[in-house]
Scaffold this motif. Sequence first.
Motif, PDB file in Angstrom:
ATOM      1  N   PHE A   4       0.854  -1.179   0.000  1.00 50.71           N
ATOM      2  CA  PHE A   4       0.000   0.000   0.000  1.00 50.71           C
ATOM      3  C   PHE A   4       0.890   1.230   0.000  1.00 50.71           C
ATOM      4  O   PHE A   4       2.106   1.147   0.217  1.00 50.71           O
ATOM      5  CB  PHE A   4      -0.948   0.013   1.205  1.00 50.71           C
ATOM      6  N   ASP A   5       0.299   2.377  -0.275  1.00 51.86           N
ATOM      7  CA  ASP A   5       1.039   3.622  -0.333  1.00 51.86           C
ATOM      8  C   ASP A   5       1.254   4.150   1.083  1.00 51.86           C
ATOM      9  O   ASP A   5       0.279   4.553   1.745  1.00 51.86           O
ATOM     10  CB  ASP A   5       0.266   4.647  -1.160  1.00 51.86           C
ATOM     11  N   GLY A  34      -8.508  10.942  -6.539  1.00 54.87           N
ATOM     12  CA  GLY A  34      -9.793  10.275  -6.672  1.00 54.87           C
ATOM     13  C   GLY A  34      -9.653   8.779  -6.791  1.00 54.87           C
ATOM     14  O   GLY A  34      -8.559   8.242  -6.984  1.00 54.87           O
ATOM     15  N   GLY A  35     -10.764   8.089  -6.677  1.00 50.81           N
ATOM     16  CA  GLY A  35     -10.765   6.647  -6.776  1.00 50.81           C
ATOM     17  C   GLY A  35     -10.573   5.974  -5.431  1.00 50.81           C
ATOM     18  O   GLY A  35     -10.461   6.624  -4.382  1.00 50.81           O
ATOM     19  N   CYS A  36     -10.546   4.659  -5.458  1.00 52.67           N
ATOM     20  CA  CYS A  36     -10.399   3.843  -4.259  1.00 52.67           C
ATOM     21  C   CYS A  36      -9.372   2.752  -4.541  1.00 52.67           C
ATOM     22  O   CYS A  36      -9.540   1.977  -5.487  1.00 52.67           O
ATOM     23  CB  CYS A  36     -11.743   3.224  -3.878  1.00 52.67           C
ATOM     24  N   ARG A  37      -8.315   2.715  -3.746  1.00 51.09           N
ATOM     25  CA  ARG A  37      -7.284   1.688  -3.896  1.00 51.09           C
ATOM     26  C   ARG A  37      -7.583   0.556  -2.919  1.00 51.09           C
ATOM     27  O   ARG A  37      -7.518   0.734  -1.702  1.00 51.09           O
ATOM     28  CB  ARG A  37      -5.904   2.274  -3.628  1.00 51.09           C
ATOM     29  N   PHE A  38      -7.945  -0.600  -3.454  1.00 49.44           N
ATOM     30  CA  PHE A  38      -8.258  -1.772  -2.631  1.00 49.44           C
ATOM     31  C   PHE A  38      -6.947  -2.420  -2.187  1.00 49.44           C
ATOM     32  O   PHE A  38      -6.114  -2.780  -3.011  1.00 49.44           O
ATOM     33  CB  PHE A  38      -9.101  -2.750  -3.445  1.00 49.44           C
ATOM     34  N   VAL A  39      -6.780  -2.581  -0.876  1.00 51.20           N
ATOM     35  CA  VAL A  39      -5.551  -3.137  -0.331  1.00 51.20           C
ATOM     36  C   VAL A  39      -5.719  -4.605   0.046  1.00 51.20           C
ATOM     37  O   VAL A  39      -4.913  -5.451  -0.316  1.00 51.20           O
ATOM     38  CB  VAL A  39      -5.091  -2.312   0.894  1.00 51.20           C
ATOM     39  N   HIS A  40      -6.791  -4.906   0.783  1.00 52.07           N
ATOM     40  CA  HIS A  40      -7.012  -6.290   1.208  1.00 52.07           C
ATOM     41  C   HIS A  40      -8.464  -6.438   1.655  1.00 52.07           C
ATOM     42  O   HIS A  40      -9.065  -5.475   2.140  1.00 52.07           O
ATOM     43  CB  HIS A  40      -6.074  -6.650   2.363  1.00 52.07           C
ATOM     44  N   GLY A  41      -9.030  -7.624   1.474  1.00 51.04           N
ATOM     45  CA  GLY A  41     -10.394  -7.865   1.901  1.00 51.04           C
ATOM     46  C   GLY A  41     -10.643  -9.316   2.238  1.00 51.04           C
ATOM     47  O   GLY A  41      -9.929 -10.213   1.752  1.00 51.04           O
ATOM     48  N   HIS A  42     -11.636  -9.544   3.055  1.00 53.54           N
ATOM     49  CA  HIS A  42     -12.017 -10.915   3.402  1.00 53.54           C
ATOM     50  C   HIS A  42     -13.432 -10.884   3.978  1.00 53.54           C
ATOM     51  O   HIS A  42     -13.868  -9.861   4.518  1.00 53.54           O
ATOM     52  CB  HIS A  42     -11.057 -11.515   4.435  1.00 53.54           C
TER      53      HIS A  42
END
Length: 374
Positions: A4-5, A34-42
């Motif tokens: 991630f940034d 703008g926008g959405c940076r997806f890093v991790h999900g569960h």
Amino acid sequence: MTSFDPQLPLFLGLMSGTSADGIDAALVQFPEAGGCRFVHGHTYEWDATTRQALIALGQGREPASLDALGQLDAQVGIAFADAANRLLDEAGVPRAQVRAIGSHGQTIRHRPLAEPAFTWQIGDANRIAEDTGITTVADFRRRDVAAGGHGAPLMPAFHMAMLGNTGEDRAVLNLGGIANLSLIGRDGSLRGFDTGPANALLDGWCQRQLGHAFDADGAFAASGQINAALLARLLSDPWFALPPPKSTGREQFHLEWVETQFGADAMAPADVQATLLELSAATVADALLAHLPGVRRVLVCGGGVRNPHLLRRLQARLPDVVIGSSAEYGLDPDYMEAMGFAWLAHETLAGRPGNLPSVSGARGPRILGAIHLA
């Protein structure tokens, strides 16, 4: 560690919807451009006993006691905190790097037309902040209701921020327990509302008949025949004729409601499933054609995106519309709402409104949610 940034704050969204089929957790960043940076999900499964209690309350049943309801509120908060902690451990992200958690909670009642109107989501955010050590924003819906709105749907503002300004009439369709639409006009206009049941009835009937939590690929529905008489009776419910703004939940559309429409007909279980799926497709298509007749593209998110039979029936009713997944535009359909509540937390902490009066019917823009500092 997940990439991630490091120059951008992280936000974590938590969502459990009408189906109560699990807690979606998404870790994201919002670039300044703008926008959405997806890093991790569960997605984390509910304890079976807790899920049964949540579904029963959502369908309008009364709690056993105030003590039982208070304990459930605490248990749900603990479960949300556990989901957040597990996600961060899996991602290898230190808690100190997360600016805030946005938690939807679990809806147990939604009565926007009551007098006075109310909506109620449990999942004690104090527990989340305490057990994670992260500032938590929660209780997003009630301020909009206090301002005369429905408190739902809340995702159209997020959809517009991520997918608006396209030069075409397009819609974002969330196929969760309840289906809802965000209608984005080529002129920059935005409306949104619930259209009726989606997965909640399909999952409930499949569970009762087959013992499966959901109808994988829509195979159960595809094996049956649509019962035209039952479909007509279901579609005659006055709620479908209400104009927007409107919202609904399990307390309105549940299996007991379906069974009151059976009449004297003897129906095979698969035919009921096929008819319930057609109800979802028909109500979505009817709403689209009525309120955005020039729609050219529908981006689907939520659990229904993985039901190809439902998407086929929707396409059959909208032959001139391109129907695809929100993934085509960089937004994971499984975590759209969790990402949306992370975004709402971001907006709340920035002091910006999170509701849209054109969607909810509120008297004006409002900053949503209560902030529970770490």
